[in-house]
Design an enzyme around this catalytic site. Structure first.
Site, PDB file in Angstrom:
ATOM      1  N   LYS A 238       0.818  -1.209   0.000  1.00  0.00           N
ATOM      2  CA  LYS A 238       0.000   0.000   0.000  1.00  0.00           C
ATOM      3  C   LYS A 238       0.855   1.263   0.000  1.00  0.00           C
ATOM      4  O   LYS A 238       2.062   1.236   0.241  1.00  0.00           O
ATOM      5  CB  LYS A 238      -0.971  -0.028   1.178  1.00  0.00           C
ATOM      6  CG  LYS A 238      -2.088  -1.044   0.959  1.00  0.00           C
ATOM      7  CD  LYS A 238      -3.272  -0.818   1.848  1.00  0.00           C
ATOM      8  CE  LYS A 238      -4.463  -1.652   1.383  1.00  0.00           C
ATOM      9  NZ  LYS A 238      -5.641  -1.508   2.261  1.00  0.00           N
ATOM     10  N   ARG A 272      -3.762  -9.941   4.498  1.00  0.00           N
ATOM     11  CA  ARG A 272      -4.139  -9.924   3.083  1.00  0.00           C
ATOM     12  C   ARG A 272      -2.935  -9.470   2.271  1.00  0.00           C
ATOM     13  O   ARG A 272      -2.515  -8.315   2.364  1.00  0.00           O
ATOM     14  CB  ARG A 272      -5.327  -8.981   2.887  1.00  0.00           C
ATOM     15  CG  ARG A 272      -5.918  -8.940   1.486  1.00  0.00           C
ATOM     16  CD  ARG A 272      -7.157  -8.031   1.482  1.00  0.00           C
ATOM     17  NE  ARG A 272      -7.840  -8.028   0.191  1.00  0.00           N
ATOM     18  CZ  ARG A 272      -7.570  -7.176  -0.793  1.00  0.00           C
ATOM     19  NH1 ARG A 272      -6.633  -6.243  -0.629  1.00  0.00           N
ATOM     20  NH2 ARG A 272      -8.232  -7.233  -1.935  1.00  0.00           N
TER      21      ARG A 272
END
Length: 311
Positions: A238, A272
């Protein structure tokens, strides 16, 4: 005040329901971290830019993730980021065939990343065990679909409506406000008929948050886990990792693994991740160090004569 020497930084969350059933699989989250692989059947996905958009590619990537050690595959047909809306039928055409193909060939846990009730309904009928809602139950009809099934629901903290631009986020205390949001959404989910043992929480790293917010969530993840539900850390590649380290998307694997392990030590029970093989090694080593699993084998310094030390 710093913790005394010898005190573990590991946080064991007070799980209300440690054991969860996903179809034919049982996970004990008091001694297990589930590794969730990311499968995006979108032409404009954040990380892979459409590499798994075709049906064959998406199915192959899902099965490869299982071979690489994934306990779970998360299949998405619409990104969270701003963009044009997709009809429920178009979204279902992307995700349902993948779910059916993977369910027919593996007992892996399958979630679908959707905020649309009809897509959730069709996905559960096709074999999905979990609905991963990145909007935090903005549509109560989604809860009704899950409540009418045996599926789990992931409740994620986010502020924007689906596929829309959100102005610069501001929090007085991002962790406290995320905790308050998730607690309220749990109450809503319970009121709408979802059983307590089918709820998973995600603080939503980077979703309507800047890098400092996401770093604080990583640092104080135990506040999320302390709510008593299995918690999901979706940190892989991210922007908060890229901005912290000055790295482009394809360079962020090491930072992603570090963030994931930090969250596990803070009580996360699902991570995840895009880079499944590397994440599998990181998660399983962490589990072994915590005493939850045995090493694959023992040779080093196990004989009558000590082996040479390799440094």
């Amino acid at each position: 005040m710093p913790e005394p020497a010898g005190v573990s930084p590991f946080f064991q969350p007070p799980l209300l329901n440690p054991i969860h059933e996903f179809g034919g699989r049982t996970l004990d989250f008091s001694r297990k971290v589930a590794l969730m692989a990311i499968i995006n059947r979108t032409p404009d996905s954040f990380y892979d830019g459409g590499r798994t958009f075709s049906l064959d590619a998406a199915v192959a990537a899902s099965l490869q993730a299982v071979d690489d050690g994934a306990d779970w595959v998360d299949i998405g047909g619409v990104p969270f980021s701003p963009g044009p809306a997709l009809s429920p039928w178009e979204e279902a055409e992307r995700v349902v065939p993948v779910i059916e193909a993977v369910a027919a060939r593996s007992n892996v846990i399958i979630s679908v990343d959707t905020f649309t009730p009809k897509v959730a309904e069709l996905s559960i009928a096709a074999g999905a065990h979990v609905i991963n809602d990145t909007t935090g139950l903005q549509d109560p009809d989604l809860a009704a679909v899950v409540a009418a099934s045996d599926a789990h629901l992931v409740i994620t903290h986010s502020l924007a409506s689906p596929r829309t631009v959100f102005p610069r986020p501001h929090y007085e205390d991002v962790v406290a406000e995320v905790v308050s949001f998730l607690r309220a959404k749990v109450d809503l989910a319970l009121k709408l008929g979802i059983a307590e043992n089918r709820i998973i929480l995600d603080p939503g790293h980077d979703l309507n948050k800047n890098t400092l917010h996401s770093l604080e969530l990583t640092h104080r993840f135990r506040d999320i886990a302390a709510l008593g539900f299995p918690s999901l850390a979706a940190v892989s590649n991210k922007d908060f990792i890229g901005e912290t380290l000055g790295q482009e998307k394809q360079q962020r694997m090491a930072g992603s693994l570090a963030a994931a392990v930090m969250c596990v030590l803070g009580g996360a029970r699902i991570v995840r991740m895009h880079n499944v093989s590397a994440a599998h090694s990181a998660v399983r080593l962490t589990e072994a160090a915590l005493g939850w699993r045995e090493p694959e084998y023992l040779l080093h310094n196990m004989g009558d004569v000590n082996a040479p030390v390799h440094r």
